[in-house]
Design an enzyme around this catalytic site. Sequence first.
Site, mmCIF file in Angstrom:
data_model
loop_
_atom_site.group_PDB
_atom_site.id
_atom_site.type_symbol
_atom_site.label_atom_id
_atom_site.label_comp_id
_atom_site.label_asym_id
_atom_site.label_seq_id
_atom_site.Cartn_x
_atom_site.Cartn_y
_atom_site.Cartn_z
ATOM 1 N N HIS A 113 9.864 -5.361 14.077
ATOM 2 C CA HIS A 113 9.448 -4.776 12.722
ATOM 3 C C HIS A 113 10.752 -3.873 12.240
ATOM 4 O O HIS A 113 11.019 -3.812 11.215
ATOM 5 C CB HIS A 113 8.383 -4.169 12.566
ATOM 6 C CG HIS A 113 7.941 -3.707 11.397
ATOM 7 N ND1 HIS A 113 7.907 -4.315 10.205
ATOM 8 C CD2 HIS A 113 7.770 -2.432 10.780
ATOM 9 C CE1 HIS A 113 7.624 -3.589 9.024
ATOM 10 N NE2 HIS A 113 7.502 -2.397 9.520
ATOM 11 N N SER A 140 9.659 -2.201 5.175
ATOM 12 C CA SER A 140 8.528 -2.150 5.196
ATOM 13 C C SER A 140 7.845 -1.405 3.909
ATOM 14 O O SER A 140 8.176 -2.190 2.829
ATOM 15 C CB SER A 140 7.989 -1.338 6.375
ATOM 16 O OG SER A 140 6.796 -1.372 6.786
#
Length: 275
Positions: A255, A103
């Site tokens: 994610h 991320s």
Amino acid sequence: MYRSVFNDSRNINGIDVYYEYYLNEQSNETIVLLHGFLSSTFSFRRLIPLLNEDFNVISIDLPPFGKSGKSYNFIYSYENIARTVISLLESLDIRKISVTGHSMGGQISLKIASLRPDLVKKAVLLCSSAYLKRSKLPLILSSYIPYFHLYVKMWLIKSGVRNNLQNVVYDHSLIDEEMMYGYMKPFLEEDIFKAIARMIRDREGDLHSNALKQIETPCLLIWGEHDKVVPLSVGKRLTNELNNSKLIILKNTGHLLPEERPDEVYRHIKEFIYS
């Protein structure tokens, strides 16, 4: 095989940077792990033991997260954080690495590769942040307001740890008390909210397309098919703009790749590093 673990903190660029160093004396390869926004080395807890079978592993708490410093005077721009990571590695006499960023950590990994291509052998980007612009001016100006950090705190409390985890994990059955406490623990300190308020002001935005196209470092992009935070479309665009890159898509995954698919991520990283 001889392996040992060092947990330490060093003052780099005026802030304490916490890191965990997992040595593997039979390996000449070093992987540096960089976590995402609002996270810490905790997010790699399932991936580190696997990687350490084949590599030296350094997992870093990016300021102001985890156990690293939360100074209100530090500049929390991505470039300064990237330079701080570089300085930490230099202080450890590390001359060549492969970097793995999740991320926000992926964007900082790209920044490091851009600043120091001689340092970064290869880069693995796990659902990497990309194409985010700087915060809008009203929000930046608001960060100067006294006690603005309390608004940051209220926003995080309102969103809640469980809700945030449900947003980043595809299979909600993986969310247990250990996971919830691990991601909540760093936010039990009041200073973190002041530092995040400063970060809102300092973050300069992600690398633009022209800068991405100049990166020659081989990059492996691994993405969750159902990523709600950084959609797969971002990964596809990023792959097209990085000259030397490959995209792998993991099905039934969100994610938080290091938590959801540590074995698959490890296998892909190993193949990539040794290819």
